[in-house]
Write an enzyme that holds these catalytic residues in place. Structure first.
Site, PDB file in Angstrom:
ATOM      1  N   GLU A 297       5.269  13.374  19.166  1.00  0.00           N
ATOM      2  CA  GLU A 297       6.004  13.436  17.962  1.00  0.00           C
ATOM      3  C   GLU A 297       5.236  14.444  17.023  1.00  0.00           C
ATOM      4  O   GLU A 297       4.175  14.578  16.995  1.00  0.00           O
ATOM      5  CB  GLU A 297       5.589  12.183  17.314  1.00  0.00           C
ATOM      6  CG  GLU A 297       6.568  11.862  15.894  1.00  0.00           C
ATOM      7  CD  GLU A 297       6.334  10.857  15.146  1.00  0.00           C
ATOM      8  OE1 GLU A 297       5.289  10.317  14.871  1.00  0.00           O
ATOM      9  OE2 GLU A 297       7.283  10.040  14.869  1.00  0.00           O
TER      10      GLU A 297
ATOM     11  N   LYS B 241       0.902  -1.281  -0.242  1.00  0.00           N
ATOM     12  CA  LYS B 241      -0.089   0.010  -0.190  1.00  0.00           C
ATOM     13  C   LYS B 241       0.953   1.407   0.160  1.00  0.00           C
ATOM     14  O   LYS B 241       1.759   1.565   0.999  1.00  0.00           O
ATOM     15  CB  LYS B 241      -0.976  -0.105   1.345  1.00  0.00           C
ATOM     16  CG  LYS B 241      -1.684   1.218   1.623  1.00  0.00           C
ATOM     17  CD  LYS B 241      -2.546   1.668   0.330  1.00  0.00           C
ATOM     18  CE  LYS B 241      -3.004   3.042   0.933  1.00  0.00           C
ATOM     19  NZ  LYS B 241      -2.235   4.274   0.912  1.00  0.00           N
TER      20      LYS B 241
ATOM     21  N   GLU C 145       6.063  -0.536  12.876  1.00  0.00           N
ATOM     22  CA  GLU C 145       7.166   0.384  13.001  1.00  0.00           C
ATOM     23  C   GLU C 145       6.430   1.702  12.942  1.00  0.00           C
ATOM     24  O   GLU C 145       6.018   2.208  12.164  1.00  0.00           O
ATOM     25  CB  GLU C 145       8.077   0.307  11.733  1.00  0.00           C
ATOM     26  CG  GLU C 145       8.732  -0.984  11.833  1.00  0.00           C
ATOM     27  CD  GLU C 145      10.127  -1.017  12.570  1.00  0.00           C
ATOM     28  OE1 GLU C 145      10.479  -2.047  12.964  1.00  0.00           O
ATOM     29  OE2 GLU C 145      10.850   0.136  12.666  1.00  0.00           O
TER      30      GLU C 145
ATOM     31  N   CYS D  33      11.147   9.024  11.370  1.00  0.00           N
ATOM     32  CA  CYS D  33      10.873   8.372  12.689  1.00  0.00           C
ATOM     33  C   CYS D  33      11.880   8.357  13.567  1.00  0.00           C
ATOM     34  O   CYS D  33      11.599   8.446  14.738  1.00  0.00           O
ATOM     35  CB  CYS D  33      10.058   6.995  12.371  1.00  0.00           C
ATOM     36  SG  CYS D  33      11.710   5.877  11.307  1.00  0.00           S
TER      37      CYS D  33
HETATM   38  P1  NAD Z   1       0.020   7.063   8.636  1.00  0.00           P
HETATM   39  O1  NAD Z   1      -0.051   6.039   9.890  1.00  0.00           O
HETATM   40  O2  NAD Z   1      -0.914   8.044   8.406  1.00  0.00           O
HETATM   41  O3  NAD Z   1      -0.025   6.443   7.173  1.00  0.00           O
HETATM   42  C1  NAD Z   1       0.771   5.399   6.969  1.00  0.00           C
HETATM   43  C2  NAD Z   1       0.262   4.335   6.051  1.00  0.00           C
HETATM   44  O4  NAD Z   1      -0.850   3.477   6.531  1.00  0.00           O
HETATM   45  C3  NAD Z   1      -0.268   5.142   4.739  1.00  0.00           C
HETATM   46  O5  NAD Z   1       0.025   4.213   3.386  1.00  0.00           O
HETATM   47  C4  NAD Z   1      -1.897   5.307   4.935  1.00  0.00           C
HETATM   48  O6  NAD Z   1      -2.497   5.034   3.629  1.00  0.00           O
HETATM   49  C5  NAD Z   1      -2.021   3.831   5.603  1.00  0.00           C
HETATM   50  N1  NAD Z   1      -3.345   4.029   6.434  1.00  0.00           N
HETATM   51  C6  NAD Z   1      -3.921   4.787   7.031  1.00  0.00           C
HETATM   52  N2  NAD Z   1      -5.069   4.438   7.696  1.00  0.00           N
HETATM   53  C7  NAD Z   1      -5.104   3.075   7.327  1.00  0.00           C
HETATM   54  C8  NAD Z   1      -6.130   2.111   7.658  1.00  0.00           C
HETATM   55  N3  NAD Z   1      -7.081   2.291   8.461  1.00  0.00           N
HETATM   56  N4  NAD Z   1      -5.920   0.849   7.486  1.00  0.00           N
HETATM   57  C9  NAD Z   1      -4.591   0.428   6.881  1.00  0.00           C
HETATM   58  N5  NAD Z   1      -3.765   1.228   6.203  1.00  0.00           N
HETATM   59  C10 NAD Z   1      -3.983   2.650   6.564  1.00  0.00           C
HETATM   60  O7  NAD Z   1       1.583   7.769   8.709  1.00  0.00           O
HETATM   61  P2  NAD Z   1       2.346   8.826   7.795  1.00  0.00           P
HETATM   62  O8  NAD Z   1       1.577  10.073   8.248  1.00  0.00           O
HETATM   63  O9  NAD Z   1       2.207   8.447   6.500  1.00  0.00           O
HETATM   64  O10 NAD Z   1       3.529   8.614   8.619  1.00  0.00           O
HETATM   65  C11 NAD Z   1       4.306   9.254   9.484  1.00  0.00           C
HETATM   66  C12 NAD Z   1       4.487   8.430  10.597  1.00  0.00           C
HETATM   67  O11 NAD Z   1       5.062   7.154  10.393  1.00  0.00           O
HETATM   68  C13 NAD Z   1       5.036   8.911  11.947  1.00  0.00           C
HETATM   69  O12 NAD Z   1       4.371   8.595  13.223  1.00  0.00           O
HETATM   70  C14 NAD Z   1       6.229   8.240  11.764  1.00  0.00           C
HETATM   71  O13 NAD Z   1       7.116   8.306  13.036  1.00  0.00           O
HETATM   72  C15 NAD Z   1       6.168   6.932  11.420  1.00  0.00           C
HETATM   73  N6  NAD Z   1       7.120   6.032  10.586  1.00  0.00           N
HETATM   74  C16 NAD Z   1       8.008   5.200  11.331  1.00  0.00           C
HETATM   75  C17 NAD Z   1       9.061   4.485  10.958  1.00  0.00           C
HETATM   76  C18 NAD Z   1       9.590   3.285  11.693  1.00  0.00           C
HETATM   77  O14 NAD Z   1      10.289   2.820  10.970  1.00  0.00           O
HETATM   78  N7  NAD Z   1       9.383   3.179  12.821  1.00  0.00           N
HETATM   79  C19 NAD Z   1       9.573   5.083   9.576  1.00  0.00           C
HETATM   80  C20 NAD Z   1       8.977   5.968   8.972  1.00  0.00           C
HETATM   81  C21 NAD Z   1       7.950   6.648   9.666  1.00  0.00           C
END
Ligand code: NAD
Length: 488
Positions: free
Chosen positions: A391, A180, A255, A291
């Site tokens: 965050e 996705k 993650e 992150c």
């Molecule tokens: P997000 O959670 O909004 O979205 C991430 C993904 O999840 C997107 O592809 C989105 O379309 C999908 N998604 C959203 N709702 C969903 C649902 N109900 N069911 C299934 N999929 C769904 O995150 P974001 O704003 O894109 O990214 C920022 C966050 O990601 C921050 O909190 C950051 O710390 C974290 N992050 C963590 C790591 C790590 O390795 N720990 C790495 C990068 C980013």
């Protein structure tokens, strides 16, 4: 025409998703925003649950033969994918720079790093060997077998890096993968899936785009998907755990976010620590949207002023601008939501008594369009303040003062997150003692930011479950089967 002209004109093409040897025609599209203007950059396919079902079905059909290949044969295909990505690095990096607003040099690095992860997983072929266990005169052994179709759901902040590197472990383990792509930055993942048809079996790697709540949720809920690897925010991670539990018994790893401390003790190399604090914040790669960013700088009171002065000087030199312009160090944040969140966090810090040492609002010299936040350093931040605990995922660094080792570790561990941490000291014993005491999944001693492929990366507490970038990740995409052979 240069590559830049080619990519700029290609961005507005009609984007469709590869589906096996053909394409998936979705009924809907959605607008992908341009972070540099705030307007719409292009349209991408908006996958419905039925579209997701078709991609999963094709992946499921491709997986059986793939699993029959030996790990080395699968590794050869992964290496070919790494080469293919590097051959197309400029196009892929440009797509991310235009789509996500990230400076081009950082996105070139991301392409190369995704290639390195693919190669690292290919190198780990023999880790898929299982064990023989000497329990009796009979033969007892284990097999590491794939799940089938794996869902990989990734965030916006390293689009091609995640698309290229997060498929490596599941594919290497013999699974098919449906990725996705992030809502905000889907283009490089689509392009990667188009390119990958040259080196991977048709349909084995599928990409779906669109909204998380529809396309992402349909993927998690799909009956053929029993393994979900998610990267994103804690809120979405918990939604995915709930959704997965409602639709079956599924293995979900997460993650998630971070509010990562960097601690500087008095005996540290202060110049190097100050440089590392700025690098660790990832201002210049992702405008702080990483992150692992060390967004809490915990300085021992004896050396605080010296480190702060150096950090502020370096942050003052960061040039904010368009990601494709020469000399740009830092681009905009991804969208209006992230822009408002960053500015509101700064205001809440001010209201809680923090002083703004530099930045503190919209970046200057970039006009009034686009989501440009000034790189910001807040001092006099209290450990209880929201700006020290939540965050932000933007270019905002909070500086806190600590009086000794015990207080530093206590403050570091006092938040809900536990992803990365960094300790700066030249005292060997203190360094290891603090690393052991920090409640985080990944600790740098006298360092920050850099990942070493093969070293497990993962979070504790609300930062997640599971480890990536390592053998642990590879094995997490297998299920163990025990076999007992009666010989006597
Ligand atoms: P997000 O959670 O909004 O979205 C991430 C993904 O999840 C997107 O592809 C989105 O379309 C999908 N998604 C959203 N709702 C969903 C649902 N109900 N069911 C299934 N999929 C769904 O995150 P974001 O704003 O894109 O990214 C920022 C966050 O990601 C921050 O909190 C950051 O710390 C974290 N992050 C963590 C790591 C790590 O390795 N720990 C790495 C990068 C980013």
């Amino acid at each position: 025409m240069t590559v830049v002209d080619d990519v700029l004109s290609a961005v507005t093409r009609t984007w469709t998703l590869p589906l096996g040897g053909g394409t998936l025609q979705t009924r809907g599209v959605y607008g992908v925003d341009d972070p540099c203007t705030g307007g719409v950059l292009t349209q991408a396919p908006d996958c419905s649950a039925e579209d997701v079902d078709r991609v999963v079905a094709v992946a499921h059909a491709a997986q059986r033969d793939w699993a029959l290949r030996t790990p080395r044969q699968r590794g050869t295909a992964l290496r070919a994918l790494a080469t293919l990505m590097r051959d197309n690095a400029e196009e892929l990096a440009l797509l991310d720079a235009i789509d996500g607003g990230f400076p081009l040099p950082a996105m070139r690095d991301d392409v190369n790093w995704a290639g390195e992860v693919l190669e690292m997983m290919a190198d780990a072929a023999l880790e898929l060997g299982g064990r023989t266990i000497p329990l009796s005169a009979n033969l007892h052994y284990t097999l590491q077998q794939p799940y089938g179709v794996v869902a990989r759901i990734v965030p916006f902040n390293h689009p091609l890096f995640f698309a290229g590197s997060k498929i490596a472990a599941p594919l290497m383990a013999g699974n098919a993968v449906v990725l996705k792509a992030p809502d905000q930055t889907p283009l490089s993942a689509i392009r990667l899936a188009e390119l990958a048809r040259e080196v991977l079996p048709e349909g084995l790697f599928g990409v779906v785009t669109g909204r998380g709540a529809t396309a992402g949720a349909a993927l998690v809920a799909h009956p053929l998907v029993r393994r979900v690897g998610f990267i994103g925010s804690p809120t979405t991670g918990r939604q995915i755990q709930r959704l997965a539990a409602e639709h079956g018994v599924k293995y979900v790893t997460l993650e998630l976010g971070g509010k990562n401390p960097m601690i500087v003790m008095p005996d540290a190399d202060l110049g190097a620590a100050a440089r590392s604090a700025v690098v660790g914040m990832n201002f210049t790669t992702t405008a702080g949207q990483s992150c692992g960013s060390t967004s809490r700088l915990l300085l021992h009171e004896a050396i605080a002023d010296e480190v702060i002065n150096s950090v502020v000087d370096q942050v003052a030199a960061i040039k904010v601008g368009h990601p494709l312009s020469d000399g740009t160090d830092m681009g905009p944040v991804i969208d209006q939501a992230q822009y408002s969140k960053s500015l509101q966090a700064i205001e809440s810090g001010r209201a809680a008594g923090a002083s703004v040492l530099i930045g503190g609002g919209r970046a200057e010299g970039v006009g009034d369009k686009g989501w440009y936040v000034a790189p910001t350093v807040l001092a006099d931040v209290a450990p209880q303040a929201a700006v020290a605990r939540d965050e932000i995922f933007g270019p905002v660094l909070s500086v806190l003062i600590v009086r000794d080792e015990a207080e530093a570790v206590e403050v570091a561990n006092s938040v809900e997150f536990g992803l990365t941490a960094a300790v700066w000291t030249n005292d060997l014993r203190q360094a290891h003692r603090m690393a052991a005491g920090l409640d985080a999944g990944y600790v740098w001693i006298n360092g920050s930011a850099r990942h070493y492929w093969g070293l497990p990366f993962g979070g504790r507490k609300s930062s997640g479950v599971g480890s990536e970038e390592s053998t642990e990740e590879l094995l997490s995409y297998t299920q163990v089967k025990a076999v007992s052979v009666t010989l006597d």
